[in-house]
Design a protein around this motif. Sequence first.
Motif, PDB file in Angstrom:
ATOM      1  N   HIS A 184      -4.668  -2.483  -5.166  1.00  0.00           N
ATOM      2  CA  HIS A 184      -5.042  -3.192  -3.944  1.00  0.00           C
ATOM      3  C   HIS A 184      -5.638  -2.259  -2.889  1.00  0.00           C
ATOM      4  O   HIS A 184      -5.197  -1.133  -2.709  1.00  0.00           O
ATOM      5  CB  HIS A 184      -3.835  -3.933  -3.363  1.00  0.00           C
ATOM      6  CG  HIS A 184      -2.640  -3.046  -3.142  1.00  0.00           C
ATOM      7  ND1 HIS A 184      -1.586  -2.958  -4.027  1.00  0.00           N
ATOM      8  CD2 HIS A 184      -2.337  -2.188  -2.129  1.00  0.00           C
ATOM      9  CE1 HIS A 184      -0.694  -2.108  -3.569  1.00  0.00           C
ATOM     10  NE2 HIS A 184      -1.131  -1.631  -2.414  1.00  0.00           N
ATOM     11  N   CYS A 185      -6.642  -2.761  -2.219  1.00  0.00           N
ATOM     12  CA  CYS A 185      -7.244  -2.084  -1.067  1.00  0.00           C
ATOM     13  C   CYS A 185      -7.431  -3.172  -0.016  1.00  0.00           C
ATOM     14  O   CYS A 185      -8.409  -3.928  -0.051  1.00  0.00           O
ATOM     15  CB  CYS A 185      -8.576  -1.440  -1.442  1.00  0.00           C
ATOM     16  SG  CYS A 185      -9.377  -0.580  -0.065  1.00  0.00           S
ATOM     17  N   LEU A 186      -6.484  -3.247   0.922  1.00  0.00           N
ATOM     18  CA  LEU A 186      -6.411  -4.380   1.828  1.00  0.00           C
ATOM     19  C   LEU A 186      -6.380  -3.933   3.289  1.00  0.00           C
ATOM     20  O   LEU A 186      -5.821  -2.889   3.614  1.00  0.00           O
ATOM     21  CB  LEU A 186      -5.153  -5.204   1.530  1.00  0.00           C
ATOM     22  CG  LEU A 186      -5.005  -5.711   0.097  1.00  0.00           C
ATOM     23  CD1 LEU A 186      -3.615  -6.310  -0.115  1.00  0.00           C
ATOM     24  CD2 LEU A 186      -6.087  -6.728  -0.231  1.00  0.00           C
ATOM     25  N   GLY A 187      -6.946  -4.752   4.170  1.00  0.00           N
ATOM     26  CA  GLY A 187      -6.865  -4.485   5.600  1.00  0.00           C
ATOM     27  C   GLY A 187      -7.352  -3.102   5.962  1.00  0.00           C
ATOM     28  O   GLY A 187      -8.529  -2.770   5.817  1.00  0.00           O
ATOM     29  N   GLY A 188      -6.416  -2.277   6.424  1.00  0.00           N
ATOM     30  CA  GLY A 188      -6.764  -0.915   6.807  1.00  0.00           C
ATOM     31  C   GLY A 188      -7.349  -0.104   5.672  1.00  0.00           C
ATOM     32  O   GLY A 188      -8.127   0.829   5.900  1.00  0.00           O
ATOM     33  N   GLY A 189      -6.989  -0.447   4.440  1.00  0.00           N
ATOM     34  CA  GLY A 189      -7.589   0.233   3.296  1.00  0.00           C
ATOM     35  C   GLY A 189      -9.084   0.017   3.242  1.00  0.00           C
ATOM     36  O   GLY A 189      -9.857   0.931   2.943  1.00  0.00           O
ATOM     37  N   VAL A 190      -9.512  -1.209   3.561  1.00  0.00           N
ATOM     38  CA  VAL A 190     -10.940  -1.511   3.614  1.00  0.00           C
ATOM     39  C   VAL A 190     -11.598  -0.731   4.755  1.00  0.00           C
ATOM     40  O   VAL A 190     -12.751  -0.298   4.636  1.00  0.00           O
ATOM     41  CB  VAL A 190     -11.172  -3.031   3.780  1.00  0.00           C
ATOM     42  CG1 VAL A 190     -12.634  -3.344   4.071  1.00  0.00           C
ATOM     43  CG2 VAL A 190     -10.721  -3.759   2.517  1.00  0.00           C
ATOM     44  N   GLY A 191     -10.857  -0.530   5.845  1.00  0.00           N
ATOM     45  CA  GLY A 191     -11.384   0.271   6.944  1.00  0.00           C
ATOM     46  C   GLY A 191     -11.698   1.693   6.503  1.00  0.00           C
ATOM     47  O   GLY A 191     -12.730   2.266   6.874  1.00  0.00           O
ATOM     48  N   LEU A 192     -10.815   2.272   5.704  1.00  0.00           N
ATOM     49  CA  LEU A 192     -11.031   3.628   5.196  1.00  0.00           C
ATOM     50  C   LEU A 192     -12.207   3.674   4.224  1.00  0.00           C
ATOM     51  O   LEU A 192     -13.108   4.508   4.344  1.00  0.00           O
ATOM     52  CB  LEU A 192      -9.768   4.130   4.488  1.00  0.00           C
ATOM     53  CG  LEU A 192      -8.516   4.319   5.335  1.00  0.00           C
ATOM     54  CD1 LEU A 192      -7.319   4.651   4.443  1.00  0.00           C
ATOM     55  CD2 LEU A 192      -8.715   5.416   6.375  1.00  0.00           C
ATOM     56  N   VAL A 193     -12.178   2.761   3.257  1.00  0.00           N
ATOM     57  CA  VAL A 193     -13.183   2.758   2.195  1.00  0.00           C
ATOM     58  C   VAL A 193     -14.553   2.366   2.729  1.00  0.00           C
ATOM     59  O   VAL A 193     -15.574   2.940   2.325  1.00  0.00           O
ATOM     60  CB  VAL A 193     -12.734   1.812   1.064  1.00  0.00           C
ATOM     61  CG1 VAL A 193     -13.848   1.589   0.059  1.00  0.00           C
ATOM     62  CG2 VAL A 193     -11.506   2.382   0.364  1.00  0.00           C
ATOM     63  N   GLY A 194     -14.579   1.388   3.641  1.00  0.00           N
ATOM     64  CA  GLY A 194     -15.852   0.955   4.196  1.00  0.00           C
ATOM     65  C   GLY A 194     -16.562   2.045   4.963  1.00  0.00           C
ATOM     66  O   GLY A 194     -17.790   2.032   5.071  1.00  0.00           O
ATOM     67  N   ASN A 195     -15.813   2.996   5.491  1.00  0.00           N
ATOM     68  CA  ASN A 195     -16.414   4.109   6.229  1.00  0.00           C
ATOM     69  C   ASN A 195     -16.661   5.329   5.357  1.00  0.00           C
ATOM     70  O   ASN A 195     -17.203   6.325   5.825  1.00  0.00           O
ATOM     71  CB  ASN A 195     -15.525   4.508   7.415  1.00  0.00           C
ATOM     72  CG  ASN A 195     -15.846   3.711   8.665  1.00  0.00           C
ATOM     73  OD1 ASN A 195     -16.742   2.877   8.656  1.00  0.00           O
ATOM     74  ND2 ASN A 195     -15.120   3.962   9.742  1.00  0.00           N
TER      75      ASN A 195
END
Length: 254
Positions: free
Chosen positions: A104-115
């Motif tokens: 899972h890559c959710l919420g804040g995880g997407v914030g990290l990965v998206g950047n």
Amino acid sequence: MAITSELRADGIRVVTMQHPPVNALTVQGWYDVAAALDEASRDMDTHVVVLRAEGRGFNAGVDIKEMQHTTGFDALIGANKGCYAAFKAVYECAVPVVAAVHGHCLGGGVGLVGNADCIVASEDAYFGVPEVNQGALGAATHMARLVPQHMMRTLYFTARTIKAADLVQFGSVLEVVPRDELDEAALAVAGEIAAKDTRVIRAAKEALNGIDPIDVNKSYRFEQGFTMELNLAGVADELRDGFAGTDKAGKAHQ
């Protein structure tokens, strides 16, 4: 909880998140991620960063239970500022950041990965921004870097998730590999970057950030304002209580 950072002889710095059971980071955890990326920026021996995780998944966002067991708004404000610092540190890291995502890559995880600058994922990886379920907003800025606009809106409003394999078609995920090959795949692309002259790569990172059409830092900060409004209205607290299994006094439901 541990955020570790190891610099390899080939110039690849491996930053690992490990906070069982699901890598939902505490306030301090987000600041620790930011500190690890800031360290990478300062260290000229670091040519590229691989951001990865141990455990069941890459990242489950903020630790909601910490927030619901803290009186007042200190934990909420801390999580907002911590996430902002971590996402900003990934985006502004002086060297490229390769995200190695599993589970899972959710919420804040997407914030990290998206950047991040490059994403490699395992076959079991999936992404989502379930913030609306907890009465919060955020990371739409970063999900919009992974999928087209209408897909982002659908995922955001429904809290659905999307598989890493489906992101390959959008060009946001470089490749999807078996789980036991993820680290190898991430290190392979990182190795290609690390082999370049780091002075050129650092200049290229700054140049690419400079021509981005959206200021991701300001955009995410704008989103956070609505999260604060929902908290002041009591909506977010009510929904988080349901998620965390607590009542208003912070006691666990039987």
